[in-house]
Scaffold this motif. Structure first.
Motif, PDB file in Angstrom:
ATOM      1  N   ASP A  43       0.841  -1.196   0.000  1.00  0.00           N
ATOM      2  CA  ASP A  43       0.000   0.000   0.000  1.00  0.00           C
ATOM      3  C   ASP A  43       0.879   1.249   0.000  1.00  0.00           C
ATOM      4  N   ARG A  44       0.238   2.383   0.003  1.00  0.00           N
ATOM      5  CA  ARG A  44       0.928   3.682  -0.048  1.00  0.00           C
ATOM      6  C   ARG A  44       1.871   3.875   1.143  1.00  0.00           C
ATOM      7  N   ASN A  45       1.422   3.490   2.322  1.00  0.00           N
ATOM      8  CA  ASN A  45       2.245   3.646   3.520  1.00  0.00           C
ATOM      9  C   ASN A  45       3.502   2.775   3.460  1.00  0.00           C
ATOM     10  N   ASP A  46       3.345   1.557   2.973  1.00  0.00           N
ATOM     11  CA  ASP A  46       4.471   0.653   2.814  1.00  0.00           C
ATOM     12  C   ASP A  46       5.490   1.253   1.845  1.00  0.00           C
ATOM     13  N   LEU A  47       5.004   1.793   0.731  1.00  0.00           N
ATOM     14  CA  LEU A  47       5.886   2.428  -0.248  1.00  0.00           C
ATOM     15  C   LEU A  47       6.608   3.628   0.368  1.00  0.00           C
ATOM     16  N   ALA A  48       5.880   4.474   1.065  1.00  0.00           N
ATOM     17  CA  ALA A  48       6.478   5.672   1.671  1.00  0.00           C
ATOM     18  C   ALA A  48       7.571   5.294   2.667  1.00  0.00           C
ATOM     19  N   GLU A  49       7.330   4.281   3.456  1.00  0.00           N
ATOM     20  CA  GLU A  49       8.307   3.825   4.438  1.00  0.00           C
ATOM     21  C   GLU A  49       9.582   3.320   3.742  1.00  0.00           C
ATOM     22  N   LYS A  50       9.421   2.575   2.669  1.00  0.00           N
ATOM     23  CA  LYS A  50      10.577   2.029   1.955  1.00  0.00           C
ATOM     24  C   LYS A  50      11.343   3.116   1.196  1.00  0.00           C
ATOM     25  N   VAL A  51      10.624   4.093   0.664  1.00  0.00           N
ATOM     26  CA  VAL A  51      11.295   5.216   0.000  1.00  0.00           C
ATOM     27  C   VAL A  51      12.100   6.015   1.022  1.00  0.00           C
ATOM     28  N   ARG A  52      11.541   6.226   2.207  1.00  0.00           N
ATOM     29  CA  ARG A  52      12.277   6.920   3.273  1.00  0.00           C
ATOM     30  C   ARG A  52      13.562   6.160   3.613  1.00  0.00           C
ATOM     31  N   LYS A  53      13.459   4.841   3.683  1.00  0.00           N
ATOM     32  CA  LYS A  53      14.627   4.029   4.028  1.00  0.00           C
ATOM     33  C   LYS A  53      15.739   4.190   2.996  1.00  0.00           C
ATOM     34  N   ILE A  54      15.397   4.106   1.708  1.00  0.00           N
ATOM     35  CA  ILE A  54      16.452   4.232   0.695  1.00  0.00           C
ATOM     36  C   ILE A  54      16.943   5.670   0.569  1.00  0.00           C
ATOM     37  N   LYS A  55      16.084   6.619   0.887  1.00  0.00           N
ATOM     38  CA  LYS A  55      16.485   8.027   0.823  1.00  0.00           C
ATOM     39  C   LYS A  55      17.471   8.372   1.940  1.00  0.00           C
ATOM     40  N   ASN A  56      17.284   7.760   3.102  1.00  0.00           N
ATOM     41  CA  ASN A  56      18.096   8.092   4.272  1.00  0.00           C
ATOM     42  C   ASN A  56      19.305   7.181   4.473  1.00  0.00           C
ATOM     43  N   ASP A  57      19.423   6.128   3.703  1.00  0.00           N
ATOM     44  CA  ASP A  57      20.518   5.174   3.895  1.00  0.00           C
ATOM     45  C   ASP A  57      21.177   4.884   2.545  1.00  0.00           C
ATOM     46  N   GLU A  58      22.199   5.675   2.226  1.00  0.00           N
ATOM     47  CA  GLU A  58      22.847   5.577   0.918  1.00  0.00           C
ATOM     48  C   GLU A  58      23.460   4.196   0.679  1.00  0.00           C
ATOM     49  N   LYS A  59      24.051   3.617   1.700  1.00  0.00           N
ATOM     50  CA  LYS A  59      24.657   2.289   1.558  1.00  0.00           C
ATOM     51  C   LYS A  59      23.599   1.245   1.194  1.00  0.00           C
ATOM     52  N   PHE A  60      22.465   1.287   1.890  1.00  0.00           N
ATOM     53  CA  PHE A  60      21.379   0.349   1.604  1.00  0.00           C
ATOM     54  C   PHE A  60      20.812   0.604   0.204  1.00  0.00           C
ATOM     55  N   ARG A  61      20.652   1.878  -0.157  1.00  0.00           N
ATOM     56  CA  ARG A  61      20.136   2.231  -1.487  1.00  0.00           C
ATOM     57  C   ARG A  61      21.037   1.641  -2.576  1.00  0.00           C
ATOM     58  N   ASN A  62      22.341   1.825  -2.443  1.00  0.00           N
ATOM     59  CA  ASN A  62      23.271   1.274  -3.425  1.00  0.00           C
ATOM     60  C   ASN A  62      23.215  -0.251  -3.458  1.00  0.00           C
ATOM     61  N   HIS A  63      23.041  -0.850  -2.309  1.00  0.00           N
ATOM     62  CA  HIS A  63      22.902  -2.304  -2.213  1.00  0.00           C
ATOM     63  C   HIS A  63      21.681  -2.788  -3.006  1.00  0.00           C
ATOM     64  N   ILE A  64      20.548  -2.130  -2.825  1.00  0.00           N
ATOM     65  CA  ILE A  64      19.328  -2.513  -3.544  1.00  0.00           C
ATOM     66  C   ILE A  64      19.481  -2.284  -5.041  1.00  0.00           C
ATOM     67  N   VAL A  65      20.076  -1.167  -5.439  1.00  0.00           N
ATOM     68  CA  VAL A  65      20.315  -0.895  -6.869  1.00  0.00           C
ATOM     69  C   VAL A  65      21.145  -2.017  -7.469  1.00  0.00           C
ATOM     70  N   ASN A  66      22.225  -2.393  -6.812  1.00  0.00           N
ATOM     71  CA  ASN A  66      23.093  -3.448  -7.323  1.00  0.00           C
ATOM     72  C   ASN A  66      22.393  -4.802  -7.349  1.00  0.00           C
ATOM     73  N   LEU A  67      21.618  -5.100  -6.316  1.00  0.00           N
ATOM     74  CA  LEU A  67      20.862  -6.354  -6.304  1.00  0.00           C
ATOM     75  C   LEU A  67      19.865  -6.411  -7.461  1.00  0.00           C
ATOM     76  N   GLN A  68      19.145  -5.318  -7.680  1.00  0.00           N
ATOM     77  CA  GLN A  68      18.171  -5.300  -8.772  1.00  0.00           C
ATOM     78  C   GLN A  68      18.860  -5.464 -10.123  1.00  0.00           C
ATOM     79  N   LYS A  69      19.988  -4.795 -10.309  1.00  0.00           N
ATOM     80  CA  LYS A  69      20.705  -4.924 -11.577  1.00  0.00           C
ATOM     81  C   LYS A  69      21.148  -6.362 -11.818  1.00  0.00           C
TER      82      LYS A  69
END
Length: 83
Positions: free
Chosen positions: A37-63
């Motif tokens: 839902d919208r809240n779940d998405l907002a929470e996950k966007v906040r997480k990747i926005k505030n944690d650059e290391k985790f964001r890069n990890h997810i980008v690399n995993l998706q690739k």
């Protein structure tokens, strides 16, 4: 959406559109990138926005999880077109 992943975007998928969760094979991506839902998405966007290391990890995993061999893909597409 594979193009979006290839250029470094994080893709989220609404769980109601892919009940079987077939886009990603990696369990971490399945757990993080499908949203309910919208809240779940907002929470996950906040997480990747505030944690650059985790964001890069997810980008690399998706690739890596969605990578295709472009040469093989092109060759098979050419064979189909040539009949």
């Amino acid at each position: 959406f594979f193009f979006l992943i290839m250029i470094g975007n994080i893709v989220f998928i609404d769980s109601s559109y892919d009940y079987n969760k077939r886009v990603f094979k990696n369990e971490e991506l399945v757990n993080f990138c499908y949203v309910k839902d919208r809240n779940d998405l907002a929470e996950k966007v906040r997480k990747i926005k505030n944690d650059e290391k985790f964001r890069n990890h997810i980008v690399n995993l998706q690739k890596s999880d969605t990578a295709i061999n472009l040469k093989e893909y092109s060759d098979s597409l050419t064979k189909i077109i040539e009949g």
